[in-house]
Scaffold this motif. Structure first.
Motif, PDB file in Angstrom:
ATOM      1  N   VAL A  72       2.726   8.282   5.807  1.00 35.00           N
ATOM      2  CA  VAL A  72       2.912   7.829   7.187  1.00 35.00           C
ATOM      3  C   VAL A  72       4.119   6.912   7.363  1.00 35.00           C
ATOM      4  O   VAL A  72       4.677   6.793   8.459  1.00 35.00           O
ATOM      5  CB  VAL A  72       1.626   7.118   7.682  1.00 35.00           C
ATOM      6  CG1 VAL A  72       1.530   5.681   7.176  1.00 35.00           C
ATOM      7  CG2 VAL A  72       1.504   7.170   9.199  1.00 35.00           C
ATOM      8  N   LEU A  73       4.545   6.264   6.286  1.00 35.82           N
ATOM      9  CA  LEU A  73       5.570   5.230   6.383  1.00 35.82           C
ATOM     10  C   LEU A  73       6.932   5.711   6.898  1.00 35.82           C
ATOM     11  O   LEU A  73       7.522   5.063   7.782  1.00 35.82           O
ATOM     12  CB  LEU A  73       5.720   4.540   5.021  1.00 35.82           C
ATOM     13  CG  LEU A  73       6.663   3.341   4.935  1.00 35.82           C
ATOM     14  CD1 LEU A  73       6.242   2.241   5.899  1.00 35.82           C
ATOM     15  CD2 LEU A  73       6.680   2.807   3.499  1.00 35.82           C
ATOM     16  N   PRO A  74       7.488   6.827   6.409  1.00 32.99           N
ATOM     17  CA  PRO A  74       8.824   7.225   6.891  1.00 32.99           C
ATOM     18  C   PRO A  74       8.885   7.431   8.406  1.00 32.99           C
ATOM     19  O   PRO A  74       9.855   7.010   9.041  1.00 32.99           O
ATOM     20  CB  PRO A  74       9.091   8.530   6.140  1.00 32.99           C
ATOM     21  CG  PRO A  74       8.301   8.403   4.880  1.00 32.99           C
ATOM     22  CD  PRO A  74       7.048   7.704   5.289  1.00 32.99           C
ATOM     23  N   GLY A  75       7.870   8.057   8.983  1.00 32.14           N
ATOM     24  CA  GLY A  75       7.859   8.260  10.428  1.00 32.14           C
ATOM     25  C   GLY A  75       7.791   6.946  11.189  1.00 32.14           C
ATOM     26  O   GLY A  75       8.459   6.769  12.209  1.00 32.14           O
ATOM     27  N   MET A  76       6.985   6.027  10.693  1.00 31.81           N
ATOM     28  CA  MET A  76       6.895   4.710  11.328  1.00 31.81           C
ATOM     29  C   MET A  76       8.233   3.987  11.271  1.00 31.81           C
ATOM     30  O   MET A  76       8.685   3.381  12.255  1.00 31.81           O
ATOM     31  CB  MET A  76       5.812   3.871  10.644  1.00 31.81           C
ATOM     32  CG  MET A  76       4.396   4.316  10.912  1.00 31.81           C
ATOM     33  SD  MET A  76       3.197   3.233  10.078  1.00 31.81           S
ATOM     34  CE  MET A  76       1.658   3.802  10.801  1.00 31.81           C
ATOM     35  N   LEU A  77       8.880   4.046  10.107  1.00 29.47           N
ATOM     36  CA  LEU A  77      10.181   3.383   9.978  1.00 29.47           C
ATOM     37  C   LEU A  77      11.221   4.018  10.891  1.00 29.47           C
ATOM     38  O   LEU A  77      12.051   3.315  11.481  1.00 29.47           O
ATOM     39  CB  LEU A  77      10.643   3.444   8.522  1.00 29.47           C
ATOM     40  CG  LEU A  77       9.850   2.595   7.526  1.00 29.47           C
ATOM     41  CD1 LEU A  77      10.284   2.903   6.099  1.00 29.47           C
ATOM     42  CD2 LEU A  77      10.012   1.108   7.840  1.00 29.47           C
ATOM     43  N   GLN A  78      11.168   5.320  11.020  1.00 28.98           N
ATOM     44  CA  GLN A  78      12.115   5.996  11.902  1.00 28.98           C
ATOM     45  C   GLN A  78      11.915   5.579  13.355  1.00 28.98           C
ATOM     46  O   GLN A  78      12.883   5.405  14.110  1.00 28.98           O
ATOM     47  CB  GLN A  78      11.953   7.511  11.768  1.00 28.98           C
ATOM     48  CG  GLN A  78      12.989   8.311  12.543  1.00 28.98           C
ATOM     49  CD  GLN A  78      12.854   9.804  12.298  1.00 28.98           C
ATOM     50  OE1 GLN A  78      11.760  10.317  12.114  1.00 28.98           O
ATOM     51  NE2 GLN A  78      13.978  10.503  12.275  1.00 28.98           N
ATOM     52  N   ARG A  79      10.645   5.385  13.747  1.00 31.77           N
ATOM     53  CA  ARG A  79      10.344   4.954  15.116  1.00 31.77           C
ATOM     54  C   ARG A  79      10.510   3.454  15.302  1.00 31.77           C
ATOM     55  O   ARG A  79      10.532   2.966  16.427  1.00 31.77           O
ATOM     56  CB  ARG A  79       8.918   5.365  15.493  1.00 31.77           C
ATOM     57  CG  ARG A  79       8.705   6.870  15.555  1.00 31.77           C
ATOM     58  CD  ARG A  79       7.344   7.227  16.125  1.00 31.77           C
ATOM     59  NE  ARG A  79       6.239   6.769  15.302  1.00 31.77           N
ATOM     60  CZ  ARG A  79       5.738   7.427  14.260  1.00 31.77           C
ATOM     61  NH1 ARG A  79       6.285   8.588  13.898  1.00 31.77           N
ATOM     62  NH2 ARG A  79       4.710   6.952  13.577  1.00 31.77           N
ATOM     63  N   GLY A  80      10.556   2.729  14.196  1.00 27.54           N
ATOM     64  CA  GLY A  80      10.737   1.276  14.273  1.00 27.54           C
ATOM     65  C   GLY A  80       9.471   0.524  14.615  1.00 27.54           C
ATOM     66  O   GLY A  80       9.536  -0.642  15.024  1.00 27.54           O
ATOM     67  N   SER A  81       8.318   1.151  14.415  1.00 27.05           N
ATOM     68  CA  SER A  81       7.062   0.466  14.698  1.00 27.05           C
ATOM     69  C   SER A  81       5.916   1.155  13.984  1.00 27.05           C
ATOM     70  O   SER A  81       5.961   2.360  13.712  1.00 27.05           O
ATOM     71  CB  SER A  81       6.767   0.436  16.207  1.00 27.05           C
ATOM     72  OG  SER A  81       6.536   1.744  16.688  1.00 27.05           O
ATOM     73  N   GLY A  82       4.887   0.381  13.674  1.00 26.24           N
ATOM     74  CA  GLY A  82       3.704   0.938  13.037  1.00 26.24           C
ATOM     75  C   GLY A  82       2.854  -0.154  12.417  1.00 26.24           C
ATOM     76  O   GLY A  82       3.333  -1.254  12.121  1.00 26.24           O
ATOM     77  N   ARG A  83       1.575   0.151  12.268  1.00 30.07           N
ATOM     78  CA  ARG A  83       0.632  -0.772  11.629  1.00 30.07           C
ATOM     79  C   ARG A  83      -0.095  -0.019  10.522  1.00 30.07           C
ATOM     80  O   ARG A  83      -0.607   1.076  10.743  1.00 30.07           O
ATOM     81  CB  ARG A  83      -0.410  -1.281  12.628  1.00 30.07           C
ATOM     82  CG  ARG A  83       0.145  -1.858  13.923  1.00 30.07           C
ATOM     83  CD  ARG A  83       0.593  -3.286  13.750  1.00 30.07           C
ATOM     84  NE  ARG A  83       0.797  -3.956  15.038  1.00 30.07           N
ATOM     85  CZ  ARG A  83       1.338  -5.153  15.180  1.00 30.07           C
ATOM     86  NH1 ARG A  83       1.735  -5.815  14.112  1.00 30.07           N
ATOM     87  NH2 ARG A  83       1.491  -5.693  16.364  1.00 30.07           N
ATOM     88  N   ILE A  84      -0.158  -0.617   9.355  1.00 25.23           N
ATOM     89  CA  ILE A  84      -0.931  -0.063   8.250  1.00 25.23           C
ATOM     90  C   ILE A  84      -1.955  -1.116   7.834  1.00 25.23           C
ATOM     91  O   ILE A  84      -1.610  -2.275   7.613  1.00 25.23           O
ATOM     92  CB  ILE A  84      -0.031   0.313   7.067  1.00 25.23           C
ATOM     93  CG1 ILE A  84       0.934   1.435   7.470  1.00 25.23           C
ATOM     94  CG2 ILE A  84      -0.871   0.734   5.860  1.00 25.23           C
ATOM     95  CD1 ILE A  84       2.006   1.736   6.436  1.00 25.23           C
ATOM     96  N   VAL A  85      -3.209  -0.685   7.762  1.00 24.83           N
ATOM     97  CA  VAL A  85      -4.305  -1.575   7.400  1.00 24.83           C
ATOM     98  C   VAL A  85      -4.968  -1.032   6.146  1.00 24.83           C
ATOM     99  O   VAL A  85      -5.448   0.110   6.128  1.00 24.83           O
ATOM    100  CB  VAL A  85      -5.348  -1.679   8.537  1.00 24.83           C
ATOM    101  CG1 VAL A  85      -6.470  -2.643   8.148  1.00 24.83           C
ATOM    102  CG2 VAL A  85      -4.694  -2.109   9.844  1.00 24.83           C
ATOM    103  N   ASN A  86      -4.984  -1.828   5.095  1.00 26.22           N
ATOM    104  CA  ASN A  86      -5.654  -1.455   3.855  1.00 26.22           C
ATOM    105  C   ASN A  86      -6.896  -2.323   3.686  1.00 26.22           C
ATOM    106  O   ASN A  86      -6.786  -3.547   3.547  1.00 26.22           O
ATOM    107  CB  ASN A  86      -4.723  -1.653   2.654  1.00 26.22           C
ATOM    108  CG  ASN A  86      -3.553  -0.695   2.666  1.00 26.22           C
ATOM    109  OD1 ASN A  86      -3.703   0.484   2.964  1.00 26.22           O
ATOM    110  ND2 ASN A  86      -2.369  -1.195   2.340  1.00 26.22           N
ATOM    111  N   VAL A  87      -8.062  -1.699   3.738  1.00 25.84           N
ATOM    112  CA  VAL A  87      -9.298  -2.470   3.618  1.00 25.84           C
ATOM    113  C   VAL A  87      -9.533  -2.788   2.143  1.00 25.84           C
ATOM    114  O   VAL A  87      -9.846  -1.902   1.346  1.00 25.84           O
ATOM    115  CB  VAL A  87     -10.495  -1.716   4.225  1.00 25.84           C
ATOM    116  CG1 VAL A  87     -11.782  -2.528   4.027  1.00 25.84           C
ATOM    117  CG2 VAL A  87     -10.255  -1.465   5.716  1.00 25.84           C
ATOM    118  N   ALA A  88      -9.365  -4.049   1.804  1.00 28.26           N
ATOM    119  CA  ALA A  88      -9.562  -4.527   0.433  1.00 28.26           C
ATOM    120  C   ALA A  88     -10.888  -5.280   0.372  1.00 28.26           C
ATOM    121  O   ALA A  88     -11.883  -4.828   0.944  1.00 28.26           O
ATOM    122  CB  ALA A  88      -8.382  -5.398   0.015  1.00 28.26           C
ATOM    123  N   SER A  89     -10.912  -6.414  -0.282  1.00 20.70           N
ATOM    124  CA  SER A  89     -12.152  -7.180  -0.431  1.00 20.70           C
ATOM    125  C   SER A  89     -11.810  -8.533  -1.029  1.00 20.70           C
ATOM    126  O   SER A  89     -10.819  -8.664  -1.759  1.00 20.70           O
ATOM    127  CB  SER A  89     -13.123  -6.435  -1.350  1.00 20.70           C
ATOM    128  OG  SER A  89     -14.213  -7.258  -1.722  1.00 20.70           O
TER     129      SER A  89
END
Length: 254
Positions: free
Chosen positions: A122-139
Motif C-alpha cells: 500500500v505504501l507506494p500509492g500513498m506516497l505518490q498521493r502524498g497522504s495515507g495512514r497505516i495502523v499496525n496493531v501491536a501490544s
C-alpha cells in the motif's frame, strides 16, 4: 481522516471495532478475514448503522494466493486505500518449548511477514498521493519479554516507529497501537474461558475505548499509541525494571 480503510482481522474484536468506528466517521471500509459468515455479519451491522461503502474480502492471509488478492486490492489505483489497519493475529501458549514449531512459524509469519507485505503493497500509492495512514496493531507485550507473541509485536513496534519517522514527512503516517488486555474473543481462541485468564479485573480494557483513543493518536500522526494511562505507566515501569522481574509479572496473565 482518510476515505477508504482496509482492515484485516475485521470479523471480530478490535478489527470489527475499527471497522465500526471508521465507518461511523464516514469512511468506506474493506473488511478482510477468513470467515465469510462473520464478515457478512459485521458488514450487515455497519450497513445497518448507515454506512454504504462496505466491501467484504474473504482471505486467509497465510495462504499466498489469498493474500495476493488482498495485495491486489491495496494496489488498485482506481479505488485507492487511504488507511491500512494491520490487525489480524492470534496468540500462542507461552510455553515455547512445548509449542508446535510449525505453528510458531505461522504465528510469526502472520504478525510480521504478512504485515510487512501489506505495508509494502500500500505504501507506494500513498506516497505518490502524498497522504495515507497505516495502523499496525501491536501490544504492550512488545515492550517486555513475553514469549514469541511479545517478540513479534516488538518487531511491529520498532518497524512502525522507524517508518513513521521515515515517511511521515512525505504525508504517510505509521502508528503502532499497543493495547493491553482487551475484552474480545482473543483469549477464548487460546482456549481460555472468561475469568480464567489470570488477569486482574482492573487491567481489562474495552474495545471501543481502545480504538477511539488509538484513532485519536493516528490522527495526530504518533508513532506509538498506548490507549490507556495504566498501561502507559506499566510500560514506563517495565523499561526500568530487570527483565527477569518483568518476565515473571508478564506471565501472570494470558
Amino acid at each position: 481522516m482518510a476515505r477508504t480503510a482496509l482492515i484485516t482481522g475485521a470479523s471480530s474484536g478490535l478489527g470489527a471495532e475499527f471497522a465500526r468506528q471508521l465507518a461511523a466517521r464516514g469512511m468506506d471500509v474493506v473488511l478482510v478475514a477468513r470467515s465469510r459468515a462473520a464478515l457478512d455479519a459485521v458488514a450487515t451491522e455497519i450497513r445497518g448503522a448507515g454506512a454504504s461503502g462496505v466491501e467484504v474480502l474473504v482471505a486467509d492471509l497465510l495462504q499466498p494466493d489469498q493474500r495476493d488478492a488482498v495485495v491486489a486490492r491495496l494496489v488498485d489505483a482506481q479505488h485507492p486505500i487511504d488507511m491500512l489497519v494491520n490487525n489480524a493475529g492470534y496468540g500462542l501458549d507461552l510455553s515455547f518449548e512445548a509449542n508446535d514449531i510449525d505453528e510458531e512459524v505461522r504465528h510469526l509469519s502472520l504478525h510480521v511477514e504478512v504485515s510487512m507485505r501489506l505495508v509494502r503493497a500500500v505504501l507506494p500509492g500513498m506516497l505518490q498521493r502524498g497522504s495515507g495512514r497505516i495502523v499496525n496493531v501491536a501490544s504492550v507485550a512488545g515492550f517486555m519479554p513475553r514469549g514469541t507473541y511479545g517478540a513479534a509485536k516488538a518487531w511491529l513496534l520498532n518497524f512502525s516507529r522507524w517508518a513513521n519517522v521515515r515517511y511521515g514527512p512525505e504525508g504517510v503516517t505509521v502508528t503502532a497501537v499497543a493495547p493491553g488486555f482487551v475484552h474480545t474473543n482473543f483469549h477464548e481462541r487460546l482456549g481460555l474461558p472468561p475469568g480464567e485468564e489470570g488477569v486482574p479485573r482492573g487491567m481489562w480494557l474495552q474495545a471501543h475505548r481502545v480504538v477511539s483513543e488509538a484513532l485519536r493518536d493516528v490522527a495526530r500522526g504518533r508513532s506509538v499509541s498506548i490507549p490507556s494511562l495504566r498501561y502507559k505507566a506499566l510500560v514506563t515501569l517495565a523499561r526500568l525494571l530487570p527483565d527477569a522481574l518483568v518476565q515473571r509479572a508478564a506471565e501472570r496473565g494470558r
